[in-house]
Design an enzyme around this catalytic site. Structure first.
Site, PDB file in Angstrom:
ATOM      1  N   ARG A 173     -14.094  -9.162  -2.771  1.00 55.15           N
ATOM      2  CA  ARG A 173     -13.382  -8.684  -1.320  1.00 55.15           C
ATOM      3  C   ARG A 173     -13.083  -7.245  -1.459  1.00 55.15           C
ATOM      4  O   ARG A 173     -12.393  -6.871  -2.362  1.00 55.15           O
ATOM      5  CB  ARG A 173     -12.271  -9.818  -0.970  1.00 55.15           C
ATOM      6  CG  ARG A 173     -11.737  -9.274   0.484  1.00 55.15           C
ATOM      7  CD  ARG A 173     -10.349  -8.575   0.242  1.00 55.15           C
ATOM      8  NE  ARG A 173      -9.640  -8.398   1.587  1.00 55.15           N
ATOM      9  CZ  ARG A 173      -8.849  -7.559   1.635  1.00 55.15           C
ATOM     10  NH1 ARG A 173      -8.310  -6.737   0.780  1.00 55.15           N
ATOM     11  NH2 ARG A 173      -8.257  -7.397   2.744  1.00 55.15           N
ATOM     12  N   THR A 193       0.883  -1.177  -0.247  1.00 56.46           N
ATOM     13  CA  THR A 193      -0.060  -0.107   0.064  1.00 56.46           C
ATOM     14  C   THR A 193       0.808   1.313  -0.003  1.00 56.46           C
ATOM     15  O   THR A 193       2.131   1.179   0.498  1.00 56.46           O
ATOM     16  CB  THR A 193      -0.951   0.037   1.362  1.00 56.46           C
ATOM     17  OG1 THR A 193      -1.852  -1.092   1.137  1.00 56.46           O
ATOM     18  CG2 THR A 193      -1.723   1.464   1.493  1.00 56.46           C
ATOM     19  N   GLY A 221     -11.181  -4.348   0.810  1.00 52.65           N
ATOM     20  CA  GLY A 221     -10.317  -4.278   2.057  1.00 52.65           C
ATOM     21  C   GLY A 221     -10.536  -3.011   2.850  1.00 52.65           C
ATOM     22  O   GLY A 221     -11.565  -2.177   2.480  1.00 52.65           O
ATOM     23  N   ASP A 222      -9.708  -2.563   3.834  1.00 53.64           N
ATOM     24  CA  ASP A 222      -9.893  -1.466   4.665  1.00 53.64           C
ATOM     25  C   ASP A 222      -9.435  -0.047   3.907  1.00 53.64           C
ATOM     26  O   ASP A 222      -9.921   0.996   4.339  1.00 53.64           O
ATOM     27  CB  ASP A 222      -8.838  -1.691   5.782  1.00 53.64           C
ATOM     28  CG  ASP A 222      -7.466  -1.587   5.563  1.00 53.64           C
ATOM     29  OD1 ASP A 222      -7.202  -2.465   4.543  1.00 53.64           O
ATOM     30  OD2 ASP A 222      -6.746  -0.928   6.026  1.00 53.64           O
ATOM     31  N   GLY A 254      -6.370  -6.024   5.908  1.00 50.37           N
ATOM     32  CA  GLY A 254      -7.503  -5.141   5.991  1.00 50.37           C
ATOM     33  C   GLY A 254      -8.415  -5.742   6.827  1.00 50.37           C
ATOM     34  O   GLY A 254      -9.215  -4.688   7.635  1.00 50.37           O
ATOM     35  N   THR A 308      -1.835   0.660   6.583  1.00 55.79           N
ATOM     36  CA  THR A 308      -1.458  -0.627   5.833  1.00 55.79           C
ATOM     37  C   THR A 308      -1.414  -1.720   6.435  1.00 55.79           C
ATOM     38  O   THR A 308      -1.362  -1.878   7.739  1.00 55.79           O
ATOM     39  CB  THR A 308      -0.275  -0.204   5.023  1.00 55.79           C
ATOM     40  OG1 THR A 308       0.023  -1.393   4.406  1.00 55.79           O
ATOM     41  CG2 THR A 308       0.847  -0.228   5.942  1.00 55.79           C
ATOM     42  N   GLY A 309      -1.749  -3.050   5.923  1.00 58.04           N
ATOM     43  CA  GLY A 309      -1.656  -4.163   6.942  1.00 58.04           C
ATOM     44  C   GLY A 309      -2.999  -5.166   6.430  1.00 58.04           C
ATOM     45  O   GLY A 309      -3.549  -4.849   5.286  1.00 58.04           O
TER      46      GLY A 309
END
Ligand code: ASP
Length: 215
Positions: free
Chosen positions: A114, A86, A116-117, A140, A137-138
């Site tokens: 899907r 990210t 993500g965050d 999600g 970042t990571g």
């Protein structure tokens, strides 16, 4: 989206010109086209390395962060499990406006539509002129569960914590507490910066009003 060359420009256009907050897929691209956002063929985004990572993930029937597949491991001399793909940015301008933007390809071999965050305001990205701007970042799913970016802002607002204390509480305690992996970059209305992460590394940099850079 699949064709927007610079997704944050697309997102900004939604923020400035749409009555809606969150658009996806063909509709989002139709909106982008109407607002003269640059669209490109999907081949623009192709890289051999990422293609091979995807093939590996499909073969292993896995969904993974873009750094963690076997292709990544075979290309590097040391484990790079802590590098996420990210790109995020947070900023404070001279008028006191806070802004956050985050762009990602998400997880490798993600399926079923899907999301993500990253595009979810409050989870992976959030800014409020009265508190702070945050970009995460990571993995999600963990950031969505804890609504990480908004939680950091809320802790400043309701508990009058400093940015660093709010980030430590949310990233280093709550996120770590559910074994969440990742981190954030954040800036508050005074220009304080915090960049905590639960992984062993996260590439990051900052520049202040005097042009002093830290990497
Ligand atoms: N947060 C992103 C996602 O879960 C992945 C990333 O940070 O690279 O989609």
């Amino acid at each position: 989206v699949r064709h927007i060359k610079n997704p944050i420009s697309g997102a900004r256009s939604v923020m400035e010109h749409s009555e809606f907050i969150l658009l996806h897929s063909e509709g989002a691209e139709a909106f982008a086209k109407e607002h003269s956002i640059e669209l490109v063929d999907t081949s623009y985004f192709f890289t051999q390395h990422r293609w091979e990572q995807l093939q590996d993930a499909i073969e292993d029937d896995k969904t993974e962060l873009d750094h963690s597949g076997k292709k990544q491991a075979s290309h590097s001399t040391k484990p790079r499990e802590d590098k996420y793909g990210t790109v995020g940015c947070v900023a404070l301008d001279v008028h006191g406006n806070l802004a956050a933007g985050t762009s990602t390809g998400g997880l490798t071999n993600k399926r079923y539509g899907r999301i993500g965050d990253t595009p979810l305001i409050g989870s992976g990205t959030f800014a409020d002129n009265t508190t702070c701007a945050v970009s995460c970042t990571g993995k999600g799913e963990d950031f969505i569960r804890l609504n990480v970016a908004h939680d950091i802002s809320s802790m400043i607002r309701y508990q009058t914590l400093s940015l660093q204390a709010a980030c430590d509480s949310v990233i280093m305690h709550k996120l770590k507490g559910i074994k969440g992996r990742g981190g954030c970059i954040a800036i508050d209305r005074q220009g304080n910066i915090a960049m905590p992460f639960t992984t062993t590394g996260m590439f990051r940099g900052s520049i202040d009003a005097n042009g002093v850079k830290k990497i």
